[in-house]
Design an enzyme around this catalytic site. Structure first.
Site, PDB file in Angstrom:
ATOM      1  N   LYS A   1       0.842  -1.207   0.000  1.00  0.00           N
ATOM      2  CA  LYS A   1       0.000   0.000   0.000  1.00  0.00           C
ATOM      3  C   LYS A   1       0.870   1.248   0.000  1.00  0.00           C
ATOM      4  O   LYS A   1       0.591   2.218  -0.717  1.00  0.00           O
ATOM      5  CB  LYS A   1      -0.941  -0.017   1.222  1.00  0.00           C
ATOM      6  CG  LYS A   1      -2.033  -1.080   1.085  1.00  0.00           C
ATOM      7  CD  LYS A   1      -2.762  -1.398   2.381  1.00  0.00           C
ATOM      8  CE  LYS A   1      -3.695  -2.581   2.145  1.00  0.00           C
ATOM      9  NZ  LYS A   1      -4.396  -3.018   3.354  1.00  0.00           N
TER      10      LYS A   1
ATOM     11  N   GLN B   1      -5.266  -1.774   9.510  1.00  0.00           N
ATOM     12  CA  GLN B   1      -4.996  -3.075   8.905  1.00  0.00           C
ATOM     13  C   GLN B   1      -5.547  -4.192   9.796  1.00  0.00           C
ATOM     14  O   GLN B   1      -5.243  -4.257  10.981  1.00  0.00           O
ATOM     15  CB  GLN B   1      -3.471  -3.229   8.701  1.00  0.00           C
ATOM     16  CG  GLN B   1      -3.054  -4.510   7.993  1.00  0.00           C
ATOM     17  CD  GLN B   1      -3.541  -4.570   6.547  1.00  0.00           C
ATOM     18  OE1 GLN B   1      -3.500  -3.589   5.821  1.00  0.00           O
ATOM     19  NE2 GLN B   1      -4.015  -5.731   6.139  1.00  0.00           N
TER      20      GLN B   1
ATOM     21  N   ASP C   1     -11.425   1.720   3.252  1.00  0.00           N
ATOM     22  CA  ASP C   1     -11.598   0.267   3.080  1.00  0.00           C
ATOM     23  C   ASP C   1     -13.031  -0.065   2.655  1.00  0.00           C
ATOM     24  O   ASP C   1     -13.307  -1.164   2.177  1.00  0.00           O
ATOM     25  CB  ASP C   1     -11.301  -0.451   4.411  1.00  0.00           C
ATOM     26  CG  ASP C   1      -9.974  -1.198   4.388  1.00  0.00           C
ATOM     27  OD1 ASP C   1      -9.471  -1.473   3.287  1.00  0.00           O
ATOM     28  OD2 ASP C   1      -9.452  -1.505   5.476  1.00  0.00           O
TER      29      ASP C   1
END
Ligand code: NDP
Length: 278
Positions: free
Chosen positions: A52, A96, A119
């Protein structure tokens, strides 16, 4: 013999358009900013976060990874999210997953402002997606839809999704339904999986079990999207018996190099979207 869908290449060309959007934003003194929270030392999570960071750097997004030991308390994490929610310079917040056991994942997801939820996991965004409204879409499902569209029309196709997780299976079926596909969901309690998968014009497999889908379970000419990531004898493989299914499908995504690069790209897309809203 199937066309092998090059996710890396599709992702690279999508990122070019994102780069242009970021250049235009920077010209208006808007620098898209992504904050990633990484807790503990899970090697897979570290590797995803590195991917990322690399993608953000390539596109011109200012990304910052906040690393914490897994002893961080839930309250400390929630307080940190509050600060990032309030910080006008932060466009995207990503925590995460998975989180240590003592932290309630859904409480964390719900604390992130829906406007910064890159997300696409917040119930408000999931609800909007369900209603077919414009919103931040979950990255892997959005990436899968984009890959499928490079190969075929979606409307009227029978899409069979194997797996019904909150982050992949369920939302990906919803996105294809919104595109007027006919969608069937399969899961661990499905009686005859092969009978279902053989009906698929587009077969999406998101289970996490190497070799689950064999060639006899695939309709000739189907588009096969393999989301699974499994480590077998030190090698990454998907859920589909790639070598055999490649002979039968019209197109197939490889693992690695299929869905994975698109997931990261759609995270960048969401960050740029938020920054563009001004
Ligand atoms: P989950 O473990 O959350 O969900 C797995 C799903 O598979 C469940 O719905 C389960 O059914 C179903 N399932 C399990 N066994 C069978 C079976 N024998 N037959 C049919 N269905 C079965 O996994 P995720 O959705 O999070 O991830 C799936 C895979 O995709 C993993 O390998 C993961 O690593 C990968 N992944 C890849 C990404 C990428 O970017 N490439 C991103 C996210 C995930 P039930 O609900 O009944 O238990």
């Amino acid at each position: 013999m199937a066309v092998v869908i090059d996710g890396k290449q599709v992702a690279a060309s999508y990122r070019e358009t994102l780069k242009e959007r970021v250049t235009a934003l920077r010209a208006r003194n808007i620098v898209p900013k992504l904050k990633v929270v990484l807790i503990g030392d899970d090697p897979a999570s570290h590797s995803y976060v590195r991917g990322k960071e690399r993608a953000a750097q390539e596109i011109g997004i200012d990304s910052q990874v906040l690393r914490f030991d897994e002893t961080i308390s839930e309250k400390e994490l929630l307080d940190l999210i509050d600060l990032m929610n309030e910080d006008e310079e932060v466009h995207g917040i990503l925590v995460q997953l998975p989180l240590p056991k003592h932290i309630d994942e859904s409480r964390v997801i719900m604390r992130i402002s829906p406007e910064k939820d890159v997300d696409g996991f917040h119930p408000e965004n999931v609800g909007k997606m369900m209603l077919g409204l414009d919103t931040l879409l979950p990255c892997t499902p959005h990436g899968i839809l984009h890959l499928a569209k490079t190969q075929t029309e979606i409307a009227g196709k029978h899409v069979v999704v194997v797996g019904r997780s909150q982050i992949v299976g369920k939302p990906v079926g919803m996105l294809f339904l919104n595109e007027s596909a006919t969608v069937t969901y399969c899961h661990s309690k499905t009686k005859d999986l092969g009978e279902m998968t053989r009906q698929a014009d587009i077969l999406i497999v998101a289970v996490g079990r190497a070799g689950l889908v064999t060639a006899d379970m695939v309709k000739p000419g189907a588009l096969v999207i393999d989301v699974g990531v499994n480590r077998v004898e030190g090698r990454l493989v998907g859920d589909v018996d790639y070598e055999a299914v490649k002979e039968k499908a019209s197109a197939i995504t490889p693992v690695p190099g299929g869905v994975g690069p698109m997931t990261i790209t759609m995270l960048m897309h969401n960050t740029v979207e938020v920054a563009s809203r001004g």
